[in-house]
Design an enzyme around this catalytic site. Structure first.
Site, PDB file in Angstrom:
ATOM      1  N   HIS A  56       0.844  -1.197   0.000  1.00 32.60           N
ATOM      2  CA  HIS A  56       0.000   0.000   0.000  1.00 32.60           C
ATOM      3  C   HIS A  56       0.876   1.244   0.000  1.00 32.60           C
ATOM      4  CE1 HIS A  56       0.751  -0.503   4.313  1.00 32.60           C
ATOM      5  NE2 HIS A  56       0.197   0.668   4.585  1.00 32.60           N
ATOM      6  N   HIS A  58       1.375   4.007   1.924  1.00 30.23           N
ATOM      7  CA  HIS A  58       1.895   4.791   3.043  1.00 30.23           C
ATOM      8  C   HIS A  58       3.419   4.869   2.990  1.00 30.23           C
ATOM      9  CE1 HIS A  58      -1.966   4.428   5.694  1.00 30.23           C
ATOM     10  NE2 HIS A  58      -2.026   5.424   4.832  1.00 30.23           N
ATOM     11  N   ASP A  60       5.801   4.799   5.032  1.00 32.53           N
ATOM     12  CA  ASP A  60       6.645   3.875   5.789  1.00 32.53           C
ATOM     13  C   ASP A  60       6.622   2.463   5.200  1.00 32.53           C
ATOM     14  OD1 ASP A  60       3.968   3.631   6.626  1.00 32.53           O
ATOM     15  OD2 ASP A  60       4.533   2.875   8.598  1.00 32.53           O
ATOM     16  N   HIS A  61       6.059   2.330   4.008  1.00 28.58           N
ATOM     17  CA  HIS A  61       6.128   1.065   3.266  1.00 28.58           C
ATOM     18  C   HIS A  61       6.776   1.232   1.893  1.00 28.58           C
ATOM     19  CE1 HIS A  61       3.596  -1.359   6.074  1.00 28.58           C
ATOM     20  NE2 HIS A  61       3.272  -0.133   6.453  1.00 28.58           N
ATOM     21  N   HIS A 114      -7.624  -0.471   5.715  1.00 30.30           N
ATOM     22  CA  HIS A 114      -6.629   0.462   6.249  1.00 30.30           C
ATOM     23  C   HIS A 114      -6.420   1.584   5.239  1.00 30.30           C
ATOM     24  CE1 HIS A 114      -3.030   1.814   8.331  1.00 30.30           C
ATOM     25  NE2 HIS A 114      -2.293   1.591   7.260  1.00 30.30           N
ATOM     26  N   ASP A 131      -0.602  -3.940   6.748  1.00 25.93           N
ATOM     27  CA  ASP A 131      -1.411  -3.264   7.758  1.00 25.93           C
ATOM     28  C   ASP A 131      -2.899  -3.610   7.640  1.00 25.93           C
ATOM     29  OD1 ASP A 131       1.050  -2.227   8.273  1.00 25.93           O
ATOM     30  OD2 ASP A 131       0.525  -0.144   7.884  1.00 25.93           O
ATOM     31  N   HIS A 169       4.170  -4.362  11.120  1.00 29.13           N
ATOM     32  CA  HIS A 169       4.687  -3.575  12.239  1.00 29.13           C
ATOM     33  C   HIS A 169       4.841  -4.430  13.489  1.00 29.13           C
ATOM     34  CE1 HIS A 169       4.260   0.527  10.536  1.00 29.13           C
ATOM     35  NE2 HIS A 169       3.257  -0.003   9.854  1.00 29.13           N
TER      36      HIS A 169
END
Length: 253
Positions: A56, A58, A60-61, A114, A131, A169
């Site tokens: 996805h 975001h 932080d990915h 999410h 996530d 995470h």
């Protein structure tokens, strides 16, 4: 035929995963929170990165995607529905599509909730859920609604129970503390929370986790359980309404 899988801690609490097919030499990474740890892990193992699989959009990915693409000339794979906010894709996929890592084939699932357009990569015995379904939890509903996420979790819950769930995470200890408020009489959950505390004290990751363990202890999957509904004061409520209430409580926990 199976993949060798390595769990790579990134940033403060993210995970990336390396998937290596020894027969072909192909290696994929699922999500790139940061290029450095992944580069080091590849070098330590003598693996060459062939594929980057994105769950996805975001940051932080995906923050390290372009750096690794440039270095390894790796193929970047992500959701067609999310392509407008992902790094440029070499292969855009949707639910039911097949993704190969060398000689091993995996299937794409749409697990929106999410985010919309969030996907999971399901290989034999291993599902990379980022996530969506998480260890003892699920992702916050930033873009989707409760029915959308419940449908996604239900797809994942239907996988073989021996499937390992590789989530995005290290949130398991906090998720466990919340889970005990929803499902306090669950002895399997209490035992798992203790095991998680021991693992974290030893500096060990709590992922992957068996789907069978998630089905027995994850409060979001246990929205189907009569005892959970009863404990929430929702006896007779639908599964999705129960899930929505659990998610609401988690958001303010």
């Amino acid at each position: 035929m199976s993949l060798e899988i390595a769990t790579i801690p990134c940033r403060t609490d993210n995970y990336a995963y390396l998937l290596h097919d020894a027969e072909s030499g192909a290696t994929a990474v699922v999500d790139v929170p940061d290029a450095g740890p992944i580069r080091s892990a590849l070098a330590d193992r003598g693996w060459n990165l062939s594929d980057i699989l994105i769950t996805h959009h975001h940051y932080d990915h995906i923050d390290g995607v372009e750096e690794l693409r440039a270095e390894f000339d790796a193929r970047v794979v992500g959701a067609a529905a999310d392509a407008h906010r992902l790094p440029p894709l070499d292969l855009a996929v949707a639910e039911g599509d097949i993704v190969n890592v060398g000689c091993v084939s995996g299937k794409v699932l749409d697990v929106s909730g999410h985010t919309m357009g969030h996907i999971a990569f399901c290989f034999p015995g291993a599902a990379f859920t980022a996530d969506s379904l998480m260890a003892l939890g699920c992702g916050r509903l930033f873009e989707g609604d409760a029915p959308t996420m419940w449908a996604s979790l239900s797809k994942l819950a239907a996988l073989p129970p021996e499937t390992l769930i590789y989530s995005g995470h290290e949130y398991t200890a906090a998720n466990g503390a919340f889970a005990l408020t929803v499902d306090p009489e669950n002895t399997a959950l209490a035992a798992r929370v203790e095991a998680v505390a021991r693992a974290r004290a030893a500096g060990e990751p709590t992922v992957p986790s068996l789907l069978s363990l998630e089905l027995a202890t994850n409060p979001f999957l246990r929205a189907v359980a009569p005892e959970v509904k009863q404990g929430l004061g929702m006896a007779g409520a639908s599964d999705v309404d129960t899930f929505a209430e659990i998610r609401r409580r988690k958001d303010s926990f």
